[in-house]
Enzyme design. Structure first.
Site, PDB file in Angstrom:
ATOM      1  N   GLY A  20       0.777  -1.230   0.000  1.00 22.75           N
ATOM      2  CA  GLY A  20       0.000   0.000   0.000  1.00 22.75           C
ATOM      3  C   GLY A  20       0.808   1.279   0.000  1.00 22.75           C
ATOM      4  O   GLY A  20       1.863   1.400  -0.620  1.00 22.75           O
ATOM      5  N   ASP A  67       7.000  -5.212  15.038  1.00 26.66           N
ATOM      6  CA  ASP A  67       5.653  -4.865  15.486  1.00 26.66           C
ATOM      7  C   ASP A  67       5.768  -3.556  16.252  1.00 26.66           C
ATOM      8  O   ASP A  67       6.383  -3.505  17.321  1.00 26.66           O
ATOM      9  CB  ASP A  67       5.097  -5.978  16.371  1.00 26.66           C
ATOM     10  CG  ASP A  67       3.697  -5.690  16.896  1.00 26.66           C
ATOM     11  OD1 ASP A  67       3.218  -4.552  16.767  1.00 26.66           O
ATOM     12  OD2 ASP A  67       3.079  -6.614  17.454  1.00 26.66           O
ATOM     13  N   TYR A 161     -11.170   4.638  15.195  1.00 26.55           N
ATOM     14  CA  TYR A 161     -10.210   5.128  14.199  1.00 26.55           C
ATOM     15  C   TYR A 161     -10.131   6.647  14.243  1.00 26.55           C
ATOM     16  O   TYR A 161      -9.044   7.237  14.236  1.00 26.55           O
ATOM     17  CB  TYR A 161     -10.637   4.642  12.817  1.00 26.55           C
ATOM     18  CG  TYR A 161      -9.705   5.027  11.691  1.00 26.55           C
ATOM     19  CD1 TYR A 161      -8.487   4.375  11.523  1.00 26.55           C
ATOM     20  CD2 TYR A 161     -10.043   6.025  10.781  1.00 26.55           C
ATOM     21  CE1 TYR A 161      -7.637   4.708  10.476  1.00 26.55           C
ATOM     22  CE2 TYR A 161      -9.203   6.364   9.741  1.00 26.55           C
ATOM     23  CZ  TYR A 161      -7.999   5.700   9.594  1.00 26.55           C
ATOM     24  OH  TYR A 161      -7.155   6.040   8.558  1.00 26.55           O
ATOM     25  N   LYS A 165      -6.670   8.581  15.190  1.00 26.70           N
ATOM     26  CA  LYS A 165      -6.049   9.474  14.207  1.00 26.70           C
ATOM     27  C   LYS A 165      -6.135  10.934  14.648  1.00 26.70           C
ATOM     28  O   LYS A 165      -5.239  11.734  14.350  1.00 26.70           O
ATOM     29  CB  LYS A 165      -6.699   9.275  12.842  1.00 26.70           C
ATOM     30  CG  LYS A 165      -6.387   7.926  12.203  1.00 26.70           C
ATOM     31  CD  LYS A 165      -4.891   7.707  12.010  1.00 26.70           C
ATOM     32  CE  LYS A 165      -4.601   6.459  11.194  1.00 26.70           C
ATOM     33  NZ  LYS A 165      -3.146   6.249  10.968  1.00 26.70           N
ATOM     34  N   THR A 196      -5.655   1.102  -3.069  1.00 28.37           N
ATOM     35  CA  THR A 196      -4.565   0.154  -2.831  1.00 28.37           C
ATOM     36  C   THR A 196      -5.122  -1.226  -3.145  1.00 28.37           C
ATOM     37  O   THR A 196      -6.312  -1.379  -3.451  1.00 28.37           O
ATOM     38  CB  THR A 196      -4.066   0.176  -1.367  1.00 28.37           C
ATOM     39  OG1 THR A 196      -5.085  -0.375  -0.514  1.00 28.37           O
ATOM     40  CG2 THR A 196      -3.718   1.588  -0.920  1.00 28.37           C
TER      41      THR A 196
END
Length: 256
Positions: A20, A67, A161, A165, A196
């Site tokens: 992506g 990670d 989300y 963000k 993507t």
């Protein structure tokens, strides 16, 4: 002639670089001469991408399985990079996730996971790589937030989300204010919907095509490569006075 986006000899670290937008930005930096560090969890894709970028652009590429929610893994990655390259000039905090669901049905675990990856992971990487940039007296940190860190939405419930963000947006301002004295700029890109391999089928659906025509002034979703120039601008050593900004690359979605 001044080459404003020339990154020759610099080291750019991109998280979430297996596919992506992260992979696209890594290639854009390599195209401008930067050596690249690819961080993500899927080692097979990292190795494949590293070989491809190195062959295509002639730069050195170091793939590291990491990670970003594991602090020790991030510290170990920083140590490996410093041992290998001896410097870190650019960090793109791109790794993230995206919980979708109506707020009334979101579980505690879903909300915590979103914050852990998108906000905590971004902070951990900024902190650990930022230490090396402070020592060097120079750095460019680019956090990949989202247009949904700036506004709400009526398309699909995704409150975790939005919260995460939105946190990245103000974290960007806070780090910019704190680290500017060290020669480090911290900015964020707030992308809209981009095509993507993971989003194409959804964005090409009749429902999402109608949303694009009704809600995006350009009438379409972002295409491959259309985020790269903003990333290059923020990563450029010439962008010395751009700090603490959150730039929406969304076709105008957030302007209406």
């Amino acid at each position: 002639m001044t080459q404003y986006f020339d990154l020759t000899g610099q080291v750019a670290v991109v998280t979430g670089a297996s596919t992506g937008l992260g992979l696209q930005m890594a290639k854009a930096f390599a195209n401008q001469g930067a050596n690249i560090v690819l961080l993500a969890r899927r080692g097979n894709l990292l190795e494949q991408n590293a070989a491809e970028i190195s062959a295509q652009y002639g730069v050195e590429v170091l793939p590291i399985v990491c990670d970003i929610t594991d602090t020790n893994a991030v510290i170990n990655a920083v140590d490996r990079i410093m041992e290998h390259f001896g410097r870190v000039d650019i960090l793109v905090n791109n790794a993230g996730t995206g919980a979708v669901g109506n707020a009334e049905t979101v579980t505690d675990e879903q909300f915590k996971h979103e914050l852990e990856v998108d906000l905590f992971g971004t902070f951990v990487c900024a902190r650990e790589f930022g230490k090396k940039m402070i020592d060097a007296g120079y750095g460019r940190i680019i956090n990949i937030a989202s247009m949904y860190g700036l506004v709400g939405n009526m398309i699909a419930g995704s409150s975790p989300y939005h919260a995460a963000k939105g946190g990245v947006v103000n974290l960007t301002r806070a780090l910019a204010a704190e680290w500017g004295k060290h020669g480090i700029t911290v900015n964020s890109i707030c992308p809209g919907y981009f095509y993507t391999e993971l989003t194409t089928a959804t964005l090409d659906s009749d429902y999402f095509q109608s949303i694009a025509k009704q809600n995006i002034p350009l009438g379409r979703y972002g295409r491959e490569g259309e985020l790269n120039t903003c990333a290059l601008f923020l990563a450029s050593p010439m962008s010395t006075y751009v700090n603490g900004q959150n730039i929406a690359v969304d076709g105008g979605y957030t302007c209406i």
